[in-house]
Design a protein around this motif. Structure first.
Motif: not given
Length: 228
Positions: A1-16
């Motif tokens: 997994i890679s990306g710009l911002n960890l907080s964006q994962i919330y929109d996928i799996v609802k983990i804050p």
């Protein structure tokens, strides 16, 4: 997994997860997901978040009334610039244009998002060898137990070495109230003032002594700046 911002994962799996710089991680994902029930393990993962490293294992388990994230995380080096967004501080612009300009205020004023705290509970142990390794903040050997329960975030305890002294604290942030209520119980022993104020003695034949202290603080506010 890679990306710009960890907080964006919330929109996928609802983990804050907190705001972060660019990140990349890899590990073994194993578990079982069925309607209304899930238990997933992210085992032996390694991650780079900005210039910081993390490793460990985490377990996400659905339960009532809220799912639980638990596990252990370690770091060899965790830079302040990578943690700054976690406490609402902005960092200077980076080469990719993804950063933000430094604010005019010294204390972070970005608001907390306690509505995300109510989505999940957490029970995570964290240890870090060199944390805040920047020259201005000589903090290392961090050891803390992070617990989130019904929108109440606790660090019990939070221990670290600062200026060659030992700091122990218990911190609690209650996200069920608006604004957030915080209590902090801190004690420090044996801090070397030469390292707390290095500019004062630089180039001079001066030696400062040791500092000890205790504090119990209560505050309310919707950001780190407001609490302080």
């Amino acid at each position: 997994i890679s990306g710009l911002n960890l907080s964006q994962i919330y929109d996928i799996v609802k983990i804050p997860l907190p705001n972060s710089p660019r990140y990349a991680m890899e590990g073994r994902l194993a578990g079982r997901v069925t309607p209304g029930a899930a238990k997933v393990r992210y085992e032996d993962f390694t991650a780079r978040i900005g210039q910081s490293d993390l490793s460990g294992s985490l377990v996400y388990e659905s339960r009532s009334p809220r799912p639980l994230l638990s596990g252990k995380v370690e770091s060899e080096e965790l830079q302040f610039r990578d943690l700054a967004p976690l406490i609402g501080a902005r960092v200077s612009s980076d080469k990719d244009g993804g950063g933000e300009e430094l604010p005019s205020k010294i204390l972070p004023s970005a608001p907390f998002r306690p509505e995300r705290w109510r989505v999940m509970d957490a029970d995570v142990e964290f240890t870090g060898d060199h944390v805040f390794r920047d020259y201005e903040l000589p903090i290392h050997k961090v050891d803390t137990h992070i617990v989130m329960n019904d929108a109440v975030l606790s660090l019990e305890p939070l221990k670290f070495r600062y200026a060659y002294g030992d700091v122990q604290s218990i911190m609690r942030f209650d996200g069920r109230s608006a604004p957030i209520k915080a209590t902090m119980d801190l004690s420090a022993r044996g801090m070397q003032l030469n390292h707390v104020f290095p500019g004062v003695v630089e180039g001079k034949n001066v030696t400062l002594g040791l500092a000890n202290g205790e504090a119990k603080l209560n505050a309310s506010g919707d950001s780190i700046g407001a609490l302080l």
